[in-house]
Design a protein around this motif. Structure first.
Motif, PDB file in Angstrom:
ATOM      1  N   LEU A 188      41.371  31.753  37.023  1.00 15.02           N
ATOM      2  CA  LEU A 188      40.587  31.209  38.128  1.00 15.02           C
ATOM      3  C   LEU A 188      39.188  31.841  38.208  1.00 15.02           C
ATOM      4  N   ALA A 189      39.033  32.997  37.615  1.00 11.68           N
ATOM      5  CA  ALA A 189      37.727  33.670  37.613  1.00 11.68           C
ATOM      6  C   ALA A 189      37.019  33.575  36.273  1.00 11.68           C
ATOM      7  N   ALA A 190      37.657  32.957  35.275  1.00 12.89           N
ATOM      8  CA  ALA A 190      37.128  32.976  33.903  1.00 12.89           C
ATOM      9  C   ALA A 190      35.726  32.384  33.798  1.00 12.89           C
ATOM     10  N   GLU A 191      35.477  31.303  34.519  1.00 14.32           N
ATOM     11  CA  GLU A 191      34.158  30.671  34.440  1.00 14.32           C
ATOM     12  C   GLU A 191      33.070  31.620  34.910  1.00 14.32           C
ATOM     13  N   ARG A 192      33.341  32.353  36.001  1.00 18.24           N
ATOM     14  CA  ARG A 192      32.366  33.315  36.502  1.00 18.24           C
ATOM     15  C   ARG A 192      32.184  34.475  35.528  1.00 18.24           C
ATOM     16  N   VAL A 193      33.294  34.912  34.929  1.00 23.44           N
ATOM     17  CA  VAL A 193      33.216  36.019  33.971  1.00 23.44           C
ATOM     18  C   VAL A 193      32.358  35.629  32.777  1.00 23.44           C
ATOM     19  N   LEU A 194      32.620  34.452  32.204  1.00 22.53           N
ATOM     20  CA  LEU A 194      31.892  34.014  31.017  1.00 22.53           C
ATOM     21  C   LEU A 194      30.411  33.780  31.311  1.00 22.53           C
ATOM     22  N   ALA A 195      30.135  33.313  32.532  1.00 24.65           N
ATOM     23  CA  ALA A 195      28.741  33.068  32.911  1.00 24.65           C
ATOM     24  C   ALA A 195      28.007  34.353  33.286  1.00 24.65           C
ATOM     25  N   LYS A 196      28.751  35.460  33.317  1.00 26.59           N
ATOM     26  CA  LYS A 196      28.196  36.752  33.754  1.00 26.59           C
ATOM     27  C   LYS A 196      27.534  36.605  35.126  1.00 26.59           C
ATOM     28  N   ALA A 197      28.254  35.899  35.997  1.00 22.74           N
ATOM     29  CA  ALA A 197      27.769  35.680  37.354  1.00 22.74           C
ATOM     30  C   ALA A 197      27.648  37.010  38.088  1.00 22.74           C
ATOM     31  N   PRO A 198      26.765  37.094  39.064  1.00 19.77           N
ATOM     32  CA  PRO A 198      26.640  38.334  39.840  1.00 19.77           C
ATOM     33  C   PRO A 198      27.975  38.719  40.470  1.00 19.77           C
ATOM     34  N   GLY A 199      28.236  39.992  40.512  1.00 15.74           N
ATOM     35  CA  GLY A 199      29.461  40.462  41.134  1.00 15.74           C
ATOM     36  C   GLY A 199      29.512  40.094  42.605  1.00 15.74           C
ATOM     37  N   GLU A 200      30.740  39.984  43.123  1.00 16.07           N
ATOM     38  CA  GLU A 200      30.946  39.553  44.498  1.00 16.07           C
ATOM     39  C   GLU A 200      31.512  40.689  45.344  1.00 16.07           C
ATOM     40  N   ARG A 201      31.201  40.646  46.606  1.00 20.05           N
ATOM     41  CA  ARG A 201      31.841  41.552  47.557  1.00 20.05           C
ATOM     42  C   ARG A 201      33.300  41.120  47.710  1.00 20.05           C
ATOM     43  N   LEU A 202      34.222  42.033  47.552  1.00 14.22           N
ATOM     44  CA  LEU A 202      35.645  41.700  47.621  1.00 14.22           C
ATOM     45  C   LEU A 202      36.097  41.714  49.076  1.00 14.22           C
ATOM     46  N   THR A 203      36.010  40.564  49.698  1.00 18.41           N
ATOM     47  CA  THR A 203      36.339  40.430  51.116  1.00 18.41           C
ATOM     48  C   THR A 203      37.809  40.059  51.270  1.00 18.41           C
ATOM     49  N   PRO A 204      38.599  40.888  51.928  1.00 19.44           N
ATOM     50  CA  PRO A 204      40.032  40.609  52.043  1.00 19.44           C
ATOM     51  C   PRO A 204      40.326  39.456  52.994  1.00 19.44           C
ATOM     52  N   LEU A 205      41.328  38.672  52.632  1.00 17.32           N
ATOM     53  CA  LEU A 205      41.817  37.601  53.501  1.00 17.32           C
ATOM     54  C   LEU A 205      42.994  38.156  54.309  1.00 17.32           C
ATOM     55  N   TYR A 206      42.695  38.754  55.443  1.00 18.18           N
ATOM     56  CA  TYR A 206      43.775  39.291  56.275  1.00 18.18           C
ATOM     57  C   TYR A 206      44.420  38.196  57.126  1.00 18.18           C
ATOM     58  N   LEU A 207      43.633  37.270  57.643  1.00 14.15           N
ATOM     59  CA  LEU A 207      44.070  36.143  58.480  1.00 14.15           C
ATOM     60  C   LEU A 207      44.589  36.550  59.848  1.00 14.15           C
ATOM     61  N   ARG A 208      44.802  37.824  60.054  1.00 10.32           N
ATOM     62  CA  ARG A 208      45.164  38.302  61.391  1.00 10.32           C
ATOM     63  C   ARG A 208      44.838  39.775  61.474  1.00 10.32           C
TER      64      ARG A 208
END
Length: 223
Positions: A188-208
């Motif tokens: 699911l992240a392969a396209e971003r990896v191959l494109a050498k896209a800028p790194g993302e802030r890892l925001t957790p999905l807590y939902l509560r």
């Protein structure tokens, strides 16, 4: 490109190494241990083990992919802090993937409910069609989820939450995967990896909110 994959959104603590190239994703090493109370103790040794198995060093990594949940506060935080700190130390990009999306992708075709255990007699869930998310993620009781997916044409369920509440959900439950697969996370992240896209802030999905929260304010002292 050599990619480290981590996920701690469920009782399964996952670490894996994958080679991502134009021709596809090849898994080089993976570890998984299921223990809802030992994420902090298990993840670092698992990362070290997959690196050793592949004959790689941290400096050989090109990127890190992390499952961002949804998941319980403490366990999920272990994976994300590990991924973020390694990414910063090694100066490599980090990419987040919804952990339920990995379950939905791995489940294959058709309309599928992906569900993990949210505790408190609730589940984290999302619905997928051919691996693409159509609704969610959310956190609700299994009975409410059953009502919500009834009109979506969902024909099966996947994930440990689905196994735990199969009787309430009223759907056939696939044996596997029970936990977010590392291969699906990196895919699911392969396209971003191959494109050498800028790194993302890892925001957790807590939902509560977490079970333990800081007090809203100081109580006045009576004298």
């Amino acid at each position: 490109m050599l990619v480290l994959v981590v996920d701690s959104s469920t009782p399964a603590v996952t670490a894996a190494l994958a080679e991502v190239a134009d021709r596809g994703v090849a898994m080089r090493a993976r570890r998984r241990a299921v223990d809802a109370k030992a994420h902090g103790e298990l993840l670092a040794p698992a990362v070290a083990a997959v690196l050793a198995e592949a004959g790689a060093e941290p400096r050989d990594l090109d990127a890190i992919v992390a499952g961002v949940g949804p998941g319980p506060f403490t366990g999920l935080r272990v994976g994300l802090v590990t991924a973020a700190s390694m990414g910063q130390t090694l100066d490599i990009p980090t990419y987040g993937v919804c952990s339920l999306d990995a379950l939905g992708l791995a489940a294959g075709g058709g309309r599928v409910l992906a569900a993990t255990d949210a505790r408190r007699k609730e589940i984290y869930w999302a619905a997928y069609d051919g691996g693409a998310r159509v609704t969610g993620p959310d956190v609700e009781t299994p009975a409410v989820v059953a009502e919500r997916v009834a009109g979506l044409g969902v024909t099966a369920a996947v994930g440990e939450g689905a196994h735990r509440y199969a009787g309430v959900l009223g759907l056939p439950v696939l044996d596997e995967p029970r936990y977010p697969p590392a291969a699906a996370l990196v895919e699911l992240a392969a396209e971003r990896v191959l494109a050498k896209a800028p790194g993302e802030r890892l925001t957790p999905l807590y939902l509560r909110r977490p079970d333990a929260v800081a007090a809203a304010g100081r109580k006045p002292v009576l004298r």
